[in-house]
Design a protein around this motif. Structure first.
Motif, PDB file in Angstrom:
ATOM      1  N   ASP A  44       0.862  -1.178   0.000  1.00 47.05           N
ATOM      2  CA  ASP A  44       0.000   0.000   0.000  1.00 47.05           C
ATOM      3  C   ASP A  44       0.904   1.234   0.000  1.00 47.05           C
ATOM      4  O   ASP A  44       1.372   1.681   1.049  1.00 47.05           O
ATOM      5  CB  ASP A  44      -0.896  -0.031   1.242  1.00 47.05           C
ATOM      6  N   VAL A  45       1.179   1.778  -1.183  1.00 46.46           N
ATOM      7  CA  VAL A  45       2.111   2.895  -1.325  1.00 46.46           C
ATOM      8  C   VAL A  45       1.351   4.207  -1.203  1.00 46.46           C
ATOM      9  O   VAL A  45       0.371   4.438  -1.920  1.00 46.46           O
ATOM     10  CB  VAL A  45       2.854   2.827  -2.678  1.00 46.46           C
ATOM     11  N   VAL A  46       1.817   5.082  -0.292  1.00 46.89           N
ATOM     12  CA  VAL A  46       1.155   6.368  -0.085  1.00 46.89           C
ATOM     13  C   VAL A  46       2.180   7.496  -0.222  1.00 46.89           C
ATOM     14  O   VAL A  46       3.371   7.308   0.019  1.00 46.89           O
ATOM     15  CB  VAL A  46       0.467   6.445   1.296  1.00 46.89           C
ATOM     16  N   ALA A  47       1.685   8.663  -0.612  1.00 44.86           N
ATOM     17  CA  ALA A  47       2.542   9.826  -0.806  1.00 44.86           C
ATOM     18  C   ALA A  47       2.639  10.627   0.486  1.00 44.86           C
ATOM     19  O   ALA A  47       1.649  10.826   1.195  1.00 44.86           O
ATOM     20  CB  ALA A  47       1.993  10.707  -1.923  1.00 44.86           C
ATOM     21  N   GLY A  48       3.831  11.091   0.775  1.00 42.09           N
ATOM     22  CA  GLY A  48       4.009  11.916   1.958  1.00 42.09           C
ATOM     23  C   GLY A  48       5.464  12.218   2.205  1.00 42.09           C
ATOM     24  O   GLY A  48       6.354  11.682   1.544  1.00 42.09           O
ATOM     25  N   ASP A  49       5.693  13.107   3.196  1.00 40.80           N
ATOM     26  CA  ASP A  49       7.037  13.589   3.474  1.00 40.80           C
ATOM     27  C   ASP A  49       7.150  13.805   4.979  1.00 40.80           C
ATOM     28  O   ASP A  49       6.325  14.505   5.572  1.00 40.80           O
ATOM     29  CB  ASP A  49       7.248  14.913   2.715  1.00 40.80           C
ATOM     30  N   LEU A  50       8.164  13.216   5.595  1.00 44.30           N
ATOM     31  CA  LEU A  50       8.359  13.394   7.036  1.00 44.30           C
ATOM     32  C   LEU A  50       8.655  14.848   7.394  1.00 44.30           C
ATOM     33  O   LEU A  50       8.524  15.230   8.562  1.00 44.30           O
ATOM     34  CB  LEU A  50       9.488  12.495   7.530  1.00 44.30           C
ATOM     35  N   LYS A  52       6.852  17.177   6.334  1.00 44.32           N
ATOM     36  CA  LYS A  52       5.532  17.802   6.365  1.00 44.32           C
ATOM     37  C   LYS A  52       4.565  16.870   7.096  1.00 44.32           C
ATOM     38  O   LYS A  52       3.640  16.305   6.507  1.00 44.32           O
ATOM     39  CB  LYS A  52       5.046  18.079   4.944  1.00 44.32           C
ATOM     40  N   PRO A  53       4.763  16.693   8.394  1.00 38.71           N
ATOM     41  CA  PRO A  53       4.028  15.660   9.138  1.00 38.71           C
ATOM     42  C   PRO A  53       2.529  15.886   9.240  1.00 38.71           C
ATOM     43  O   PRO A  53       1.773  14.913   9.386  1.00 38.71           O
ATOM     44  CB  PRO A  53       4.685  15.697  10.522  1.00 38.71           C
ATOM     45  N   ASP A  54       2.071  17.117   9.158  1.00 38.28           N
ATOM     46  CA  ASP A  54       0.631  17.363   9.316  1.00 38.28           C
ATOM     47  C   ASP A  54      -0.186  16.648   8.246  1.00 38.28           C
ATOM     48  O   ASP A  54      -1.362  16.346   8.465  1.00 38.28           O
ATOM     49  CB  ASP A  54       0.337  18.859   9.273  1.00 38.28           C
ATOM     50  N   ALA A  55       0.427  16.388   7.097  1.00 31.31           N
ATOM     51  CA  ALA A  55      -0.291  15.723   6.008  1.00 31.31           C
ATOM     52  C   ALA A  55      -0.257  14.204   6.123  1.00 31.31           C
ATOM     53  O   ALA A  55      -0.817  13.505   5.275  1.00 31.31           O
ATOM     54  CB  ALA A  55       0.305  16.150   4.668  1.00 31.31           C
ATOM     55  N   LEU A  56       0.367  13.691   7.191  1.00 34.37           N
ATOM     56  CA  LEU A  56       0.538  12.242   7.314  1.00 34.37           C
ATOM     57  C   LEU A  56      -0.538  11.562   8.149  1.00 34.37           C
ATOM     58  O   LEU A  56      -0.608  10.333   8.165  1.00 34.37           O
ATOM     59  CB  LEU A  56       1.911  11.931   7.943  1.00 34.37           C
ATOM     60  N   ALA A  57      -1.366  12.345   8.847  1.00 41.06           N
ATOM     61  CA  ALA A  57      -2.279  11.772   9.838  1.00 41.06           C
ATOM     62  C   ALA A  57      -3.127  10.635   9.269  1.00 41.06           C
ATOM     63  O   ALA A  57      -3.263   9.568   9.897  1.00 41.06           O
ATOM     64  CB  ALA A  57      -3.170  12.871  10.418  1.00 41.06           C
ATOM     65  N   GLY A  72      12.964  14.834   9.382  1.00 38.06           N
ATOM     66  CA  GLY A  72      11.780  15.656   9.598  1.00 38.06           C
ATOM     67  C   GLY A  72      11.534  15.944  11.067  1.00 38.06           C
ATOM     68  O   GLY A  72      12.442  15.969  11.891  1.00 38.06           O
ATOM     69  N   GLU A  73      10.263  16.128  11.403  1.00 40.42           N
ATOM     70  CA  GLU A  73       9.866  16.496  12.766  1.00 40.42           C
ATOM     71  C   GLU A  73       9.477  15.230  13.533  1.00 40.42           C
ATOM     72  O   GLU A  73       8.312  14.831  13.572  1.00 40.42           O
ATOM     73  CB  GLU A  73       8.707  17.485  12.717  1.00 40.42           C
ATOM     74  N   THR A  74      10.467  14.612  14.155  1.00 41.15           N
ATOM     75  CA  THR A  74      10.246  13.318  14.807  1.00 41.15           C
ATOM     76  C   THR A  74       9.148  13.394  15.862  1.00 41.15           C
ATOM     77  O   THR A  74       8.293  12.504  15.943  1.00 41.15           O
ATOM     78  CB  THR A  74      11.557  12.817  15.433  1.00 41.15           C
ATOM     79  N   GLN A  75       9.165  14.444  16.669  1.00 38.71           N
ATOM     80  CA  GLN A  75       8.165  14.553  17.727  1.00 38.71           C
ATOM     81  C   GLN A  75       6.744  14.560  17.156  1.00 38.71           C
ATOM     82  O   GLN A  75       5.857  13.861  17.657  1.00 38.71           O
ATOM     83  CB  GLN A  75       8.403  15.819  18.545  1.00 38.71           C
ATOM     84  N   LYS A  76       6.529  15.336  16.104  1.00 36.07           N
ATOM     85  CA  LYS A  76       5.192  15.425  15.511  1.00 36.07           C
ATOM     86  C   LYS A  76       4.771  14.089  14.903  1.00 36.07           C
ATOM     87  O   LYS A  76       3.617  13.653  15.073  1.00 36.07           O
ATOM     88  CB  LYS A  76       5.190  16.512  14.434  1.00 36.07           C
ATOM     89  N   VAL A  77       5.684  13.426  14.232  1.00 36.09           N
ATOM     90  CA  VAL A  77       5.362  12.130  13.626  1.00 36.09           C
ATOM     91  C   VAL A  77       5.020  11.110  14.701  1.00 36.09           C
ATOM     92  O   VAL A  77       4.051  10.349  14.579  1.00 36.09           O
ATOM     93  CB  VAL A  77       6.529  11.641  12.749  1.00 36.09           C
TER      94      VAL A  77
END
Length: 273
Positions: A44-50, A52-57, A72-77
């Motif tokens: 299951d391949v999804v687009a995203g970037d560590l 830009k964590p807000d778009a990963l939810a 990226g932002e480890t805490q947010k992820v």
């Protein structure tokens, strides 16, 4: 069980995906460009970037465990993963996380602490020197069949990225928590021994020429920042008297010996020809 693999198109991440699939685990894979990912069917391949964590939810929905690279932002992820109900995070860290005063190690240790303090089950995978670092010699080998470097006597234990990935995959599906897996190759080798292993694996004669630290600094000044040069020279100087230790982690976790540098070179021979 469904596992979310970040950095899925990276050097280690691709092998993590393959190893999990071999274990019949359901995989969701994160990449910036799904259309060029080239990952196996069934993933299951999804687009995203560590970064830009807000778009990963949304990508954490239905995920049980997370393979996380330090970017990226480890805490947010980590917060997003916890909120979504992720039960375990396996972090790809670095053996340098155990080194006091090491800037690279401090960066990785900070990410480890975020995971440890999250309240989620965790494990850290700490590779030592990646055999892939020797790809820095590829151009010189292709054009001259000569490697020029300082501190021949600096012994390190190059580890195959596939071994790192398979240990990480084992940690992802394991039942125990709070473990640190420091992963090395099976031999602690001088630089000239590393060159001989490359020569054998690639199938061509390669020479080694030792430079002084100042000669090497001048040789690579246009190829890397000064702070990286300083860090590498310091590391190599240290490992002259304190060789990188060979650890049995691969044997203990996977039940087989770690891949040799000769095998790594054979797997990557096209880079050096």
């Amino acid at each position: 069980m469904k596992i979310f693999v970040t950095g899925a198109t990276g050097t280690v991440g691709r092998h993590v995906v393959d190893s999990l699939l071999d274990q019949k685990v359901e995989v969701r894979a994160l990449t910036r460009r799904p259309e060029t990912a080239g990952l196996p069917s069934g993933v299951d391949v999804v687009a995203g970037d560590l970064e830009k964590p807000d778009a990963l939810a949304e990508h954490f929905e239905g995920i049980d465990r997370l393979y996380l690279v330090v970017a990226g932002e480890t805490q947010k992820v980590v917060d997003l993963a916890k909120q979504a109900g992720v039960q375990r995070i396996v972090l790809l860290s670095s053996a340098s996380a155990a080194f006091e005063g090491d800037p690279t190690g401090g960066f990785h240790r900070a990410a480890e602490l975020v995971v440890e303090n999250s309240g989620v089950g965790w494990a850290h995978v700490r590779p030592g020197m990646f055999a892939g670092n020797l790809s820095d010699w590829a151009e010189a080998i292709r054009t001259e069949a000569v490697v020029r470097a300082p501190y021949d006597a600096a012994r390190q234990a190059p580890v195959h990225e596939a071994d790192v990935a398979e240990v990480a995959a084992a940690a992802l599906v394991a039942a125990d928590e709070g473990k640190i897996y420091t992963v090395t190759g099976p031999e602690s080798l001088t630089k000239s021994e590393q060159v001989r292993a490359l020569s054998e694996g690639v199938g061509r004669e390669i020479q080694f020429e030792e430079l002084t630290p100042d000669q090497w600094r001048a040789h690579v000044r246009d190829q890397m920042p000064e702070f990286v040069i300083d860090w590498l020279l310091g590391l190599w100087a240290k490992t002259v008297d304190n060789p990188e230790q060979v650890l049995p982690t691969v044997q203990e976790v996977l039940g087989r010996p770690a891949r040799t540098l000769v095998q790594w070179a054979a797997d990557h021979r096209d880079e050096f020809r």
